[in-house]
Design a protein around this motif. Structure first.
Motif, short mmCIF file in Angstrom:
data_model
loop_
_atom_site.label_atom_id
_atom_site.label_comp_id
_atom_site.label_asym_id
_atom_site.label_seq_id
_atom_site.Cartn_x
_atom_site.Cartn_y
_atom_site.Cartn_z
N ARG A 11 36.22 25.36 41.60
CA ARG A 11 37.42 26.06 42.04
C ARG A 11 37.73 27.23 41.10
NH1 ARG A 11 42.00 24.55 44.94
NH2 ARG A 11 43.92 25.65 44.33
N GLU A 12 37.50 27.01 39.79
CA GLU A 12 37.77 28.08 38.83
C GLU A 12 36.87 29.29 39.06
OE1 GLU A 12 37.38 24.94 38.08
OE2 GLU A 12 39.40 24.40 37.44
N GLU A 13 35.61 29.01 39.43
CA GLU A 13 34.70 30.12 39.67
C GLU A 13 35.15 30.94 40.88
OE1 GLU A 13 30.39 28.55 38.02
OE2 GLU A 13 31.09 27.93 40.01
N GLU A 23 36.24 34.85 40.91
CA GLU A 23 35.63 35.88 41.77
C GLU A 23 36.69 36.63 42.56
OE1 GLU A 23 32.53 37.16 42.44
OE2 GLU A 23 32.02 36.17 40.56
N ILE A 24 37.67 35.90 43.10
CA ILE A 24 38.74 36.55 43.87
C ILE A 24 39.56 37.48 42.97
CG2 ILE A 24 40.89 36.14 45.13
CD1 ILE A 24 39.62 33.57 46.21
N GLU A 31 38.94 44.93 41.06
CA GLU A 31 38.08 46.06 41.42
C GLU A 31 38.72 46.91 42.51
OE1 GLU A 31 34.83 47.25 40.46
OE2 GLU A 31 35.56 46.19 38.69
N VAL A 32 39.28 46.24 43.52
CA VAL A 32 39.93 46.99 44.61
C VAL A 32 41.08 47.82 44.06
CG1 VAL A 32 41.29 46.76 46.72
CG2 VAL A 32 39.23 45.37 46.40
N SER A 33 41.88 47.19 43.20
CA SER A 33 43.02 47.91 42.62
C SER A 33 42.54 49.12 41.81
CB SER A 33 43.82 46.95 41.73
OG SER A 33 44.82 47.65 41.07
#
Length: 760
Positions: A41-43, A47-48, A54-56
């Motif tokens: 779950r942490e991975e 990633e999210i 990156e999008v920001s």
């Protein structure tokens, strides 16, 4: 008939999905091997979070290199979209009847193809390249107005969406129609792509009820604002942000071209914006700017082409700047004639605003006005030719490296020569009237906009790929792709030139069956261009993850020829800081250009313009006089033995409007031999073969003797004809030897005097 909206929407979706899957697959392969355990779950949260970050960053960045990449990505996407339009156009033309798309769909395709490519593909890509490398080339930290730079880019995506909204709404309407009745979604079913041609001529553009035209006009207006903002930023950056030691005299040639391009855009795009607003008002508020009772439909043509022809140079000049920058790197020589290329660029910038009416030779404009535009349109070929001659001379006896960028540069020169020369013919009023509505115009125009322009975009992507990504692309695939696109362009657009010359009208979905085979050849060539574009995209994407990392600070070996320019110096420093690399030093170095070895002209070098003209004039007169005297001996002998008729000289007198007298003709012949031909020899001697000067003179004399033999032939036959040709050839050789020996003597004498004066 196929459904255009569904076919094009599906093609674009497949293309976008393929790019995304390819990117994700290569990225996954490039990551470290998993230990085989389950994803935690942490991975996933990591990633999210990283994705959001990156999008920001990309949405808010003001860094010139990031903005440059955004421009390039946007322009590439728009180019692929416009390219899909082109493939659909060419597919329709495989058969004479309109049996794939309707004629209206065909009209919509060439409308959107033209607007997408000219407005949203070419200039954004060049602005992207300029954003990335121009500050590095001039030693600036960033663009002059970083936030304005970002705003200028982010105006473009909504502009493109508005211009192409018709297709999106059509696709959406047909999807909704699967589940909803037609009456409930009438708006989505009535909206469609604009089909009035990319020139948007009034009164058709005023009277068509399609609401998509209004959206298109607003989108074009928005893109014009974005271009103007970008142009102001480039001009300010080049004028005020140059680093220490960067002056107007040593400013790199690409920055010069971006400066002139931005200047043209600054004058051209605001006028287009005004015209678009006037058209909107005519359509929606019943004003009469382009109505018969107002300014008339011709007013739109004047306003449109006042922007339209400078727009051609807005697209063309950055490509020539890239050519002048990249080509010398792969021939090991400094750019020949830097100053003259700068002057020619400035000349093109000014003259580009004086040729718009040559697009209107078929209108009822005053013939005297047309004549003036014809003269300027022919004259504008001169600065373009200066560029070409300097590029060829740069390659002359250079140490050519057959890389993908060089192949594209050489191919670009070839397509530009043919596209440019065929354009000179169109500047002549009678020829333009004859070919204005034919495929000849399409072939001429596309040999430039699908020749030198995209070729140099791709060449730049290969040349700076190591600098941008730190990796190498697949060089073998790149060379193959470069050859493929050059080959495809020649096949497609040379074929269009031929069928246009035969009179086949353009902008027609239906054409006579006798042209089918030629159209099929052109379509196959178009498919080859499309395939090469996909190969380039694949190479760029895959190499970003799998390309061999750059292991040197001088990937192209530019230090060996002293061409390690500022952007590569920045790259070297970057690699030293990031990877602790040592600066690469070549085993041997040499100057890329030896001034003493430069072809300085037979007159002995360059000084001021007045000095050069004066020196050339008197040397030409002296050499021409000696050559003509020697030549006259041969010609007089030919007259005396009866193989040359002296009456033939009278035609020279008639040619210039004087009485048909052999004596007057002979005097004119002597004047021409003393002045005109020696000046031509001075101009072209550097381009003629021959190691020694007299060899070059013999080649020149042999060439001009063929013209003499034709012009002065008076029906000789048998032995007299053989004697005539022999005396003509020998006389001209005497002329060439006399001309070149005199030049050589005068040059040696001047060099000796210069050295003596310097020594004293």
């Amino acid at each position: 008939m196929l459904n255009r909206a569904i076919v094009e929407g599906t093609a674009l979706a497949v293309l976008a999905l393929s790019v995304l899957l390819l990117w994700l697959r290569e990225r996954q392969k490039a990551r470290p091997e998993s230990d085989g355990g389950y994803t935690t779950r942490e991975e996933i949260e990591f990633e999210i979070g990283r994705l959001q970050s990156e999008v920001s960053r990309w949405l808010t960045t003001t860094d010139h290199r990031d903005i440059g990449l955004l421009y390039i990505a946007f322009g590439t996407a728009a180019g692929l979209w416009g390219g899909v339009d082109a493939m659909m156009l060419r597919t329709e033309l495989l058969t004479p009847p309109a049996d794939i798309w309707t004629p209206e769909t065909y009209n919509a395709l060439f409308t959107t193809h033209g607007l997408t490519m000219l407005i949203f593909f070419v200039l954004p890509v060049f602005f992207g390249i300029g954003n990335y490398v121009l500050p590095l080339l001039i030693g600036a930290d960033d663009m002059a107005f970083p936030r304005v730079n970002a705003i200028g880019f982010w105006l473009l995506p909504p502009a493109l969406i508005m211009v192409r909204m018709g297709l999106m709404i059509q696709v959406l309407g047909q999807v909704l129609n699967l589940v909803l009745p037609a009456n409930a979604i009438r708006f989505f079913l009535t909206m469609r792509e604009v089909s009035i041609g990319w020139t948007l001529y009034a009164p058709l553009s005023v009277q068509q009820p399609n609401p998509q035209i209004d959206l298109l006009l607003l989108g074009l207006h928005l893109s014009g604002i974005a271009t103007t903002v970008g142009a102001i930023n480039f001009i300010t950056t080049i004028v005020y942000e140059r680093g220490e030691g960067v002056t107007w005299a040593n400013l790199d040639i690409f920055s010069w071209n971006m400066l002139v391009t931005s200047g043209i855009a600054l004058f051209a795009f605001p006028l287009l914006g005004s015209a678009l607003v006037m058209l909107l008002l005519d359509r929606n508020l019943a004003t009469t700017f382009f109505a018969t009772e107002g300014g008339g439909a011709i007013l739109w043509q004047h306003l449109f082409w006042f922007w339209g022809h400078p727009e051609v140079y807005i697209l063309f000049l950055p490509a020539t700047g890239l050519m002048s920058l990249i080509l010398p790197k792969f021939v090991g020589r400094k750019l020949f004639g830097y100053q003259f290329i700068v002057y020619s660029t400035l000349g093109l910038g000014v003259l580009s605003f004086g040729v718009w009416a040559h697009h209107m030779f078929t209108t009822s404009a005053d013939p005297r006005v047309k004549l003036s535009f014809m003269a300027v349109s022919i004259a504008i070929a001169v600065p373009s030719a200066i560029k070409v001659f300097n590029w060829i001379t740069t390659m002359w006896e250079g140490n050519i490296r057959l890389t993908a960028p060089f192949i594209l540069c050489a191919g670009g020169i070839g397509t530009f020569i043919i596209g440019g020369v065929t354009g000179v013919f169109l500047a002549v009023i009678p020829i333009d009237i004859l070919y204005h509505g034919t495929y000849y115009v399409v072939g001429h125009f596309h040999l430039i906009v699908v020749g030198i322009i995209p070729f140099l975009m791709i060449a730049a992507s290969y040349y700076w790929y190591p600098l941008i990504t730190g990796r190498w692309y697949d060089t073998r695939m790149a060379r193959f792709q470069a050859l493929l696109i050059v080959f495809g362009s020649f096949v497609t657009f040379m074929t269009l030139l031929v069928i246009g010359g035969l009179g086949l009208p353009r902008r027609q979905a239906i054409y006579p069956p006798e042209y089918q085979f030629a159209q099929q050849i052109a379509t196959v060539g178009g498919y080859i261009i499309g395939l090469s574009a996909l190969l380039w995209l694949y190479n760029m994407l895959v190499s970003y993850w799998r390309g061999t990392p750059v292991s040197t600070t001088d990937p192209w070996g530019l230090k060996a020829t002293s061409q390690f320019t500022r952007e590569w110096q920045w790259f070297e420093q970057h690699m030293m800081n990031k990877y602790d690399m040592e600066p690469t030093e070549p085993e041997t170095t040499r100057r890329s250009y030896a001034p003493e070895a430069e072809p300085t002209g037979l007159a002995g070098g360059v000084g001021t313009v007045a000095e050069t003209v004066s020196r050339n004039a008197w040397m030409a007169a002296a050499g021409g006089f000696v050559g003509t005297v020697l030549m006259s001996g041969g010609l007089i002998t030919a007259i005396l033995i009866g193989v040359l008729d002296p009456v033939s000289f009278s035609e020279i007198a008639e040619l210039v409007g004087l009485p048909a007298s052999p004596a007057i003709g002979a005097v004119l012949f002597l004047v021409g031999g003393t002045v005109t031909w020696p000046l031509l020899f001075l101009a072209f001697s550097d381009y003629l073969p021959g190691r020694l000067l007299f060899e070059t003179g013999l080649v020149f004399a042999t060439l001009i003797s063929s013209g003499f033999a034709i012009a002065f032939y008076t029906g000789q036959s048998g032995l007299a004809f053989v004697g005539y040709l022999t005396f003509v050839l020998v006389s001209h050789w005497a002329y060439g030897i006399g001309l070149t020996v005199t030049f050589q003597y005068l040059k040696s004498d001047e060099t000796l005097r210069t050295q003596t004066d310097g020594g004293g």
